[in-house]
Design a protein around this motif. Structure first.
Motif, PDB file in Angstrom:
ATOM      1  N   THR A  94      52.539  70.658  32.712  1.00 53.16           N
ATOM      2  CA  THR A  94      52.792  71.704  33.704  1.00 53.16           C
ATOM      3  C   THR A  94      51.505  72.100  34.415  1.00 53.16           C
ATOM      4  O   THR A  94      51.465  72.223  35.644  1.00 53.16           O
ATOM      5  N   LYS A  95      50.434  72.274  33.648  1.00 54.53           N
ATOM      6  CA  LYS A  95      49.143  72.642  34.238  1.00 54.53           C
ATOM      7  C   LYS A  95      48.634  71.519  35.145  1.00 54.53           C
ATOM      8  O   LYS A  95      48.144  71.775  36.258  1.00 54.53           O
ATOM      9  N   SER A  96      48.774  70.284  34.686  1.00 58.27           N
ATOM     10  CA  SER A  96      48.309  69.148  35.471  1.00 58.27           C
ATOM     11  C   SER A  96      49.104  69.015  36.770  1.00 58.27           C
ATOM     12  O   SER A  96      48.544  68.711  37.825  1.00 58.27           O
ATOM     13  N   TYR A  97      50.422  69.239  36.689  1.00 64.94           N
ATOM     14  CA  TYR A  97      51.241  69.144  37.890  1.00 64.94           C
ATOM     15  C   TYR A  97      50.802  70.173  38.923  1.00 64.94           C
ATOM     16  O   TYR A  97      50.625  69.853  40.104  1.00 64.94           O
ATOM     17  N   LEU A  98      50.625  71.409  38.487  1.00 65.45           N
ATOM     18  CA  LEU A  98      50.275  72.479  39.427  1.00 65.45           C
ATOM     19  C   LEU A  98      48.910  72.250  40.066  1.00 65.45           C
ATOM     20  O   LEU A  98      48.744  72.425  41.285  1.00 65.45           O
ATOM     21  N   GLU A  99      47.936  71.849  39.261  1.00 65.05           N
ATOM     22  CA  GLU A  99      46.560  71.759  39.741  1.00 65.05           C
ATOM     23  C   GLU A  99      46.232  70.429  40.412  1.00 65.05           C
ATOM     24  O   GLU A  99      45.303  70.365  41.233  1.00 65.05           O
ATOM     25  N   GLU A 137      48.154  66.983  45.429  1.00 67.32           N
ATOM     26  CA  GLU A 137      48.170  65.654  46.055  1.00 67.32           C
ATOM     27  C   GLU A 137      49.368  65.494  46.979  1.00 67.32           C
ATOM     28  O   GLU A 137      49.237  64.976  48.101  1.00 67.32           O
ATOM     29  N   TRP A 138      50.551  65.936  46.523  1.00 64.61           N
ATOM     30  CA  TRP A 138      51.730  65.854  47.377  1.00 64.61           C
ATOM     31  C   TRP A 138      51.584  66.751  48.597  1.00 64.61           C
ATOM     32  O   TRP A 138      51.934  66.352  49.719  1.00 64.61           O
ATOM     33  N   LEU A 139      51.088  67.962  48.387  1.00 68.36           N
ATOM     34  CA  LEU A 139      50.912  68.883  49.503  1.00 68.36           C
ATOM     35  C   LEU A 139      49.984  68.287  50.562  1.00 68.36           C
ATOM     36  O   LEU A 139      50.264  68.322  51.763  1.00 68.36           O
ATOM     37  N   ARG A 141      61.326  78.296  40.359  1.00 70.39           N
ATOM     38  CA  ARG A 141      60.453  78.096  41.521  1.00 70.39           C
ATOM     39  C   ARG A 141      59.095  77.619  41.023  1.00 70.39           C
ATOM     40  O   ARG A 141      58.488  78.235  40.157  1.00 70.39           O
ATOM     41  N   HIS A 142      58.640  76.497  41.571  1.00 74.33           N
ATOM     42  CA  HIS A 142      57.326  76.009  41.165  1.00 74.33           C
ATOM     43  C   HIS A 142      56.625  75.354  42.346  1.00 74.33           C
ATOM     44  O   HIS A 142      57.262  74.835  43.279  1.00 74.33           O
ATOM     45  N   GLY A 143      55.307  75.372  42.306  1.00 74.32           N
ATOM     46  CA  GLY A 143      54.531  74.776  43.393  1.00 74.32           C
ATOM     47  C   GLY A 143      53.103  75.268  43.367  1.00 74.32           C
ATOM     48  O   GLY A 143      52.639  75.858  42.388  1.00 74.32           O
ATOM     49  N   CYS A 144      52.399  75.022  44.465  1.00 73.80           N
ATOM     50  CA  CYS A 144      50.974  75.345  44.500  1.00 73.80           C
ATOM     51  C   CYS A 144      50.544  75.822  45.876  1.00 73.80           C
ATOM     52  O   CYS A 144      51.226  75.602  46.880  1.00 73.80           O
ATOM     53  N   LYS A 202      49.301  65.138  51.035  1.00 72.78           N
ATOM     54  CA  LYS A 202      49.948  63.988  51.662  1.00 72.78           C
ATOM     55  C   LYS A 202      50.949  64.439  52.727  1.00 72.78           C
ATOM     56  O   LYS A 202      50.978  63.895  53.843  1.00 72.78           O
ATOM     57  N   PHE A 203      51.756  65.440  52.403  1.00 63.58           N
ATOM     58  CA  PHE A 203      52.746  65.917  53.360  1.00 63.58           C
ATOM     59  C   PHE A 203      52.077  66.511  54.599  1.00 63.58           C
ATOM     60  O   PHE A 203      52.546  66.328  55.721  1.00 63.58           O
ATOM     61  N   MET A 204      50.984  67.238  54.395  1.00 63.15           N
ATOM     62  CA  MET A 204      50.269  67.808  55.535  1.00 63.15           C
ATOM     63  C   MET A 204      49.684  66.713  56.410  1.00 63.15           C
ATOM     64  O   MET A 204      49.668  66.823  57.643  1.00 63.15           O
ATOM     65  N   ASP A 205      49.212  65.652  55.773  1.00 66.18           N
ATOM     66  CA  ASP A 205      48.662  64.534  56.526  1.00 66.18           C
ATOM     67  C   ASP A 205      49.766  63.840  57.328  1.00 66.18           C
ATOM     68  O   ASP A 205      49.589  63.527  58.509  1.00 66.18           O
ATOM     69  N   TYR A 206      50.923  63.631  56.703  1.00 66.22           N
ATOM     70  CA  TYR A 206      52.039  62.976  57.379  1.00 66.22           C
ATOM     71  C   TYR A 206      52.576  63.824  58.533  1.00 66.22           C
ATOM     72  O   TYR A 206      52.943  63.291  59.579  1.00 66.22           O
ATOM     73  N   GLY A 207      52.633  65.122  58.310  1.00 69.54           N
ATOM     74  CA  GLY A 207      53.269  65.977  59.317  1.00 69.54           C
ATOM     75  C   GLY A 207      52.312  66.782  60.155  1.00 69.54           C
ATOM     76  O   GLY A 207      52.724  67.746  60.797  1.00 69.54           O
ATOM     77  N   GLN A 208      51.026  66.384  60.188  1.00 69.40           N
ATOM     78  CA  GLN A 208      50.039  67.224  60.845  1.00 69.40           C
ATOM     79  C   GLN A 208      50.322  67.438  62.327  1.00 69.40           C
ATOM     80  O   GLN A 208      50.074  68.532  62.859  1.00 69.40           O
ATOM     81  N   GLN A 209      50.854  66.421  63.021  1.00 67.08           N
ATOM     82  CA  GLN A 209      51.140  66.600  64.439  1.00 67.08           C
ATOM     83  C   GLN A 209      52.211  67.662  64.644  1.00 67.08           C
ATOM     84  O   GLN A 209      52.093  68.529  65.512  1.00 67.08           O
ATOM     85  N   GLU A 210      53.252  67.611  63.811  1.00 66.34           N
ATOM     86  CA  GLU A 210      54.313  68.600  63.915  1.00 66.34           C
ATOM     87  C   GLU A 210      53.832  69.970  63.461  1.00 66.34           C
ATOM     88  O   GLU A 210      54.165  70.998  64.069  1.00 66.34           O
TER      89      GLU A 210
END
Length: 302
Positions: A185-190, A195-197, A123-126, A199-207
């Motif tokens: 690993t540190k760069s991905y998490l931070e 950046e992906w999070l 499990r990985h993420g931020c 972007k996804f929030m921006d794309y799905g903000q209406q929903e």
């Protein structure tokens, strides 16, 4: 309908307090990969699965049966190009093979019987704090578990792996020796994960801004353990987001939680949630009891 006939519903009063939902506060993006050491031949249970989650919503899914990474949200399907899904599918296939090899390695290292079922999970993420359109990194998680127990985790602050069990020590030493792995690993998490999070929030903000108020019912039925008492249940269902506060009140006093049986917040299967809290009461005291529910959107008294 049958349950409604069995239970009497009491609606004493309703007070509404409307609040505007927002995308502020903490948000998370996590990916969970699960590998089994052998097939189980059970419906919906596969040797390998990968699931992406934005907060508590499924983003994408891959299984060893379909061999394809697919969107779980309409806006993900609309916003993300075909190349994103093609590359994601290839990445999941590579990870599936990696997990298959490493489940075998761990079983040998643990001296476990290969005829038994064993599970390796990653499990990985931020997590970020969103405010005024900006996302601030809060923390990252990169951890492995074996048969449900913590096996290895990444210490983001010190860029090193932590081995809570002796069997994980060889992997820790091997990975820590590859400094570029820890740096990535540190760069991905931070950075990349944030950046992906974002972007996804921006794309799905209406929903993501959509919310559903709780339907709240106060229900009673004869106790199965004491025929002289009633089981009173406060039920809140159909609400989103899942953050909710519920109290069973006698007169104006909230009952202590240790006297109440709670189901905990559970998914309904349609993207909404439910919560039940029950208590046994004397029948003639039924009019004294009410339910209090405080949700992000509405506050109700029943």
């Amino acid at each position: 309908m049958k349950m409604r006939k069995m239970m009497a519903a009491l609606c004493l009063c309703v007070t509404l307090c409307v609040l505007a939902p927002a995308l502020g506060g903490e948000h998370s993006l996590f990916y969970t990969y699960t590998a089994l050491s052998k097939p189980l031949n059970l419906t919906g249970i596969y040797e390998f699965t990968a699931l992406g989650m934005l907060d508590d919503r499924e983003l994408d899914y891959y299984s060893s049966e379909t061999q394809v990474k697919v969107p779980k949200q309409d806006w993900m399907k609309e916003k993300m190009e075909k190349d994103y899904w093609d590359k994601g599918t290839q990445s999941r296939k590579s990870k599936e093979q990696w997990f298959k090899v490493n489940v075998d390695i761990l079983m040998e290292r643990m001296r476990h019987n290969k005829s038994d079922l064993h599970v390796l999970q990653w499990r990985h993420g931020c997590v970020v704090e969103a405010e005024n359109g900006d996302s601030k990194y809060v923390r990252g998680i990169d951890e492995y578990s074996y048969d449900g127990a913590e096996f290895l985790s990444f210490d983001d602050e010190n860029s090193r792996w932590i081995a809570p069990v002796q069997a994980a020590e060889p992997t820790k030493r091997k990975w820590d020796e590859v400094s570029i792995l820890n740096t990535y690993t540190k760069s991905y998490l931070e950075k990349e994960c944030v950046e992906w999070l974002t972007k996804f929030m921006d794309y799905g903000q209406q929903e993501l801004r959509k919310f559903s108020p709780p339907e709240v019912h106060l229900l009673t039925k004869r106790s199965v353990t004491n025929s002289k008492k009633l089981t009173l249940t406060c039920l809140a269902t159909g609400f989103y987001p899942p953050d909710v506060e519920m109290q069973v009140r006698k007169s104006t006093t909230s009952l202590p939680e240790h006297l109440v049986v709670s189901s905990g917040v559970r998914p309904n299967g349609d993207g909404t949630y439910q919560l039940r809290k029950s208590v046994e009461i004397l029948e003639d005291e039924k009019p004294l009891y009410t339910c209090y529910v405080n949700h992000i959107e509405k506050e109700k008294h029943y």
